[in-house]
Write a protein that holds these residues in place. Sequence first.
Motif, PDB file in Angstrom:
ATOM      1  N   ALA A  31      -3.267   3.696  16.344  1.00  0.00           N
ATOM      2  CA  ALA A  31      -3.599   4.135  14.988  1.00  0.00           C
ATOM      3  C   ALA A  31      -3.465   2.934  14.072  1.00  0.00           C
ATOM      4  O   ALA A  31      -2.710   2.007  14.346  1.00  0.00           O
ATOM      5  CB  ALA A  31      -2.644   5.254  14.531  1.00  0.00           C
ATOM      6  N   PRO A  32      -4.199   2.933  12.955  1.00  0.00           N
ATOM      7  CA  PRO A  32      -4.032   1.843  11.991  1.00  0.00           C
ATOM      8  C   PRO A  32      -2.629   1.881  11.414  1.00  0.00           C
ATOM      9  O   PRO A  32      -1.983   2.925  11.372  1.00  0.00           O
ATOM     10  CB  PRO A  32      -5.085   2.164  10.921  1.00  0.00           C
ATOM     11  CG  PRO A  32      -5.318   3.635  11.048  1.00  0.00           C
ATOM     12  CD  PRO A  32      -5.163   3.947  12.499  1.00  0.00           C
ATOM     13  N   ARG A  33      -2.152   0.728  10.970  1.00  0.00           N
ATOM     14  CA  ARG A  33      -0.814   0.687  10.382  1.00  0.00           C
ATOM     15  C   ARG A  33      -0.828   1.452   9.068  1.00  0.00           C
ATOM     16  O   ARG A  33      -1.531   1.075   8.132  1.00  0.00           O
ATOM     17  CB  ARG A  33      -0.391  -0.752  10.155  1.00  0.00           C
ATOM     18  CG  ARG A  33      -0.329  -1.569  11.431  1.00  0.00           C
ATOM     19  CD  ARG A  33       0.592  -2.746  11.304  1.00  0.00           C
ATOM     20  NE  ARG A  33       0.310  -3.583  10.158  1.00  0.00           N
ATOM     21  CZ  ARG A  33       1.137  -4.534   9.708  1.00  0.00           C
ATOM     22  NH1 ARG A  33       2.296  -4.722  10.301  1.00  0.00           N
ATOM     23  NH2 ARG A  33       0.809  -5.274   8.681  1.00  0.00           N
ATOM     24  N   PRO A  34      -0.046   2.514   8.974  1.00  0.00           N
ATOM     25  CA  PRO A  34      -0.100   3.335   7.760  1.00  0.00           C
ATOM     26  C   PRO A  34       0.822   2.802   6.673  1.00  0.00           C
ATOM     27  O   PRO A  34       1.797   2.097   6.932  1.00  0.00           O
ATOM     28  CB  PRO A  34       0.417   4.683   8.251  1.00  0.00           C
ATOM     29  CG  PRO A  34       1.419   4.316   9.306  1.00  0.00           C
ATOM     30  CD  PRO A  34       0.839   3.089  10.001  1.00  0.00           C
ATOM     31  N   ASN A  35       0.505   3.161   5.430  1.00  0.00           N
ATOM     32  CA  ASN A  35       1.534   3.153   4.403  1.00  0.00           C
ATOM     33  C   ASN A  35       2.520   4.262   4.763  1.00  0.00           C
ATOM     34  O   ASN A  35       2.143   5.266   5.375  1.00  0.00           O
ATOM     35  CB  ASN A  35       0.933   3.432   3.027  1.00  0.00           C
ATOM     36  CG  ASN A  35      -0.143   2.441   2.669  1.00  0.00           C
ATOM     37  OD1 ASN A  35       0.076   1.235   2.623  1.00  0.00           O
ATOM     38  ND2 ASN A  35      -1.353   2.937   2.427  1.00  0.00           N
ATOM     39  N   ILE A  36       3.763   4.085   4.390  1.00  0.00           N
ATOM     40  CA  ILE A  36       4.796   5.078   4.713  1.00  0.00           C
ATOM     41  C   ILE A  36       5.513   5.475   3.428  1.00  0.00           C
ATOM     42  O   ILE A  36       6.088   4.631   2.741  1.00  0.00           O
ATOM     43  CB  ILE A  36       5.810   4.521   5.726  1.00  0.00           C
ATOM     44  CG1 ILE A  36       5.111   4.111   7.029  1.00  0.00           C
ATOM     45  CG2 ILE A  36       6.900   5.554   6.000  1.00  0.00           C
ATOM     46  CD1 ILE A  36       5.973   3.240   7.936  1.00  0.00           C
ATOM     47  N   LEU A  37       5.448   6.756   3.116  1.00  0.00           N
ATOM     48  CA  LEU A  37       6.206   7.326   1.998  1.00  0.00           C
ATOM     49  C   LEU A  37       7.255   8.238   2.597  1.00  0.00           C
ATOM     50  O   LEU A  37       6.924   9.307   3.132  1.00  0.00           O
ATOM     51  CB  LEU A  37       5.287   8.096   1.054  1.00  0.00           C
ATOM     52  CG  LEU A  37       5.976   8.928  -0.046  1.00  0.00           C
ATOM     53  CD1 LEU A  37       6.802   8.045  -0.968  1.00  0.00           C
ATOM     54  CD2 LEU A  37       4.951   9.735  -0.837  1.00  0.00           C
ATOM     55  N   TYR A  38       8.502   7.815   2.548  1.00  0.00           N
ATOM     56  CA  TYR A  38       9.592   8.582   3.160  1.00  0.00           C
ATOM     57  C   TYR A  38      10.440   9.190   2.051  1.00  0.00           C
ATOM     58  O   TYR A  38      11.111   8.479   1.302  1.00  0.00           O
ATOM     59  CB  TYR A  38      10.456   7.685   4.042  1.00  0.00           C
ATOM     60  CG  TYR A  38      11.190   8.457   5.123  1.00  0.00           C
ATOM     61  CD1 TYR A  38      10.773   8.397   6.443  1.00  0.00           C
ATOM     62  CD2 TYR A  38      12.284   9.259   4.814  1.00  0.00           C
ATOM     63  CE1 TYR A  38      11.415   9.112   7.441  1.00  0.00           C
ATOM     64  CE2 TYR A  38      12.929   9.982   5.791  1.00  0.00           C
ATOM     65  CZ  TYR A  38      12.498   9.901   7.109  1.00  0.00           C
ATOM     66  OH  TYR A  38      13.139  10.628   8.085  1.00  0.00           O
ATOM     67  N   ILE A  39      10.380  10.514   1.927  1.00  0.00           N
ATOM     68  CA  ILE A  39      11.034  11.235   0.831  1.00  0.00           C
ATOM     69  C   ILE A  39      12.252  11.974   1.356  1.00  0.00           C
ATOM     70  O   ILE A  39      12.163  12.723   2.340  1.00  0.00           O
ATOM     71  CB  ILE A  39      10.066  12.241   0.176  1.00  0.00           C
ATOM     72  CG1 ILE A  39       8.764  11.550  -0.240  1.00  0.00           C
ATOM     73  CG2 ILE A  39      10.728  12.914  -1.021  1.00  0.00           C
ATOM     74  CD1 ILE A  39       7.684  12.516  -0.694  1.00  0.00           C
ATOM     75  N   VAL A  40      13.387  11.786   0.689  1.00  0.00           N
ATOM     76  CA  VAL A  40      14.619  12.479   1.069  1.00  0.00           C
ATOM     77  C   VAL A  40      15.128  13.284  -0.116  1.00  0.00           C
ATOM     78  O   VAL A  40      15.288  12.752  -1.222  1.00  0.00           O
ATOM     79  CB  VAL A  40      15.699  11.484   1.534  1.00  0.00           C
ATOM     80  CG1 VAL A  40      17.007  12.212   1.849  1.00  0.00           C
ATOM     81  CG2 VAL A  40      15.222  10.712   2.767  1.00  0.00           C
ATOM     82  N   ALA A  41      15.338  14.582   0.105  1.00  0.00           N
ATOM     83  CA  ALA A  41      16.031  15.426  -0.867  1.00  0.00           C
ATOM     84  C   ALA A  41      17.515  15.416  -0.531  1.00  0.00           C
ATOM     85  O   ALA A  41      17.912  15.108   0.601  1.00  0.00           O
ATOM     86  CB  ALA A  41      15.484  16.839  -0.832  1.00  0.00           C
TER      87      ALA A  41
END
Length: 480
Positions: A31-41
Motif C-alpha cells: 500500500a502507499p505510505r499513508p498519512n497517519i492521524l492517531y486520535i486518543v480519547a
Amino acid sequence: MIARRLCNYFALFLAGLCAILALPVAATDAAPRPNILYIVADDLGYNDVGFRGSDINTPSIDKLANEGVRLDQFYAQPMCTPTRAALMTGRYPLRYGLQTLVIPSGMSYGLSTEERLLPQALKEAGYRTVMVGKWHLGHADKKYWPKQRGFDYFYGAVLGEIDYFTHSAHGVRDWYRNNEPVNEQGYVTRLLGRDAVARIMEHDPHVPLFMYLAFTAPHTPFQAPPEDIEKNNHIADPTRRTYAAMISILDEEIGKVVAALEQKGMRENTLVVFMSDNGGTTLAALAGEADVSKLKLPADNAPYRGGKGMLYEGGTRVTALANWPGHIKPGVVDEVVHVVDMFPTLAGLAGADTDTGKPLDGVDAWPVISQGKPSSRSEVVYNVEPFRAAIRQGDWKLVWRTPLPSALELYNIAQDPQESTNLSATEPDKIITLKARAEQLAGESAKALFLVETQAAVMGMVKDMPPVLPNDEAYFTQGD
C-alpha cells in the motif's frame, strides 16, 4: 509543604491500591505510505459512543466507525501513562518501569530515554511528526518532552490532568507550544482541535504526516461550557450530562480535523485510528487528582466488568476503530489487537525500521485491521505489577492478586466476556500455566518507577520535590 505533598502522593497510591485490591474475586499488503492521524480519547467509557448505542451523540466518530472497522477486542493498559508508553514504544510498560499507576504532577521520572519511540522511527522514515494534546510520559525534565522524543512539533499539556478553562494544574499553567509556555483563552478540547486543523492546513501534502492527537477529554475534571451542557439535557444525571458534553465537543473537533484532511486533499491517503487510553472511570480513587468522591461517576463500560485501573475487561478492552478509504474493509473485527501492536503496524505501513532499538512486544496487526484476518497474537498481557497480574492466553484469562490474602480468578473470555464465573477451582492446569507466565514476566520487569520514587521520598532520600514544570518561575506565578 513538602511533607504534605509526599503524604498526598503516598495516599494516592494507597487509595488506588486499596480500591483495586478490594474488588471481589470472581503479512502486510502493499500500500502507499499513508498519512497517519492517531486520535486518543482519555478515560472514555467503552459504551460511551453513539455507534455502540449510547445516549451520547458522536456522529463524527460514528461515521469513521461505520465507514471503517470497529475493533471490538482492542486492548490497552489499565491506566493512562502505561497505555501511552506502550503505544509510543511497542513494548509493555513493565519493560521500563511505567507499569504502575501514572506519573503524578510532583514526581520526576518519565519514559526512559533509552526507549526508541514511534515518532522517532517515523521521522527517520521521512514523516513530519506532529503531536497535539496530552503527553503524560514525563514532565519534570525536558528530556522527556515530546520535542525531545521525536516530534517535530508539539502543542498541548505535558501533565496528566488540567483544568479545561485555565489550562492549569495545582494553580500552575501547563500549556505549551514547542517547549514554550502559551497563555491563551479557550476550552482545551476546542483549542486542541483548532491547532490540529491548523497543522493540517499548513502541511505540505507531498510529505507524509504523522499526527498524534491526544485529547484530554473526557478525563476529570468534568467541565464543559454551559451551552454545550444544555445541548445534552436529555441526560438526567448532571455529572453524566457534563461528561456527555465533553464527549460531544471531542466528537465535533474530530469532525473538523477530518474535514481539514478532506479540504487539503489528504483524506483518501490518511489512516485514522481512534481509541481510548483505558476504560472509563468507575472508582473515585482512580479518577485522577480532582476530587470526585461525592459524584456519581458517569462512564459506561457495558457490557464489561470494571473500569479504569482494573485488570478486568472494562478497564482494558477499549473502544477503538480504524478508517482508511479503499484500504480497510468496513465492518467489525473481533480479533485480538493490543496497543503495543500499533508501533510495528504503523511502522510497517510507513516503511520505517523496526529492528533498531529494543525488541518489540507488538506484532504487525495490519492484516487483522484491514481485512479481518485471524490475529497472530495468542497472548494478552493486561499488566504485571508487584501486587497483581493479569494474563490471557487464547480464551483463558488469569487475574492474580498477590498481596496476602492472595486471590486467583480464571475466566474463559470467549464464553464469559463479562467475567462473571470464576473457574479457578475447576481448571488447575490453566492456573499453573498462566501463573508461570506471570512469574516469568515479573522476573523480566523493571522496578516500577512510581514505587521507587515514592519509597525514596517516604524514606527521606529525596530532600525536595522537583518543580512541577521546569520553566521560568515568573510564568508559574501567573496561575490562572
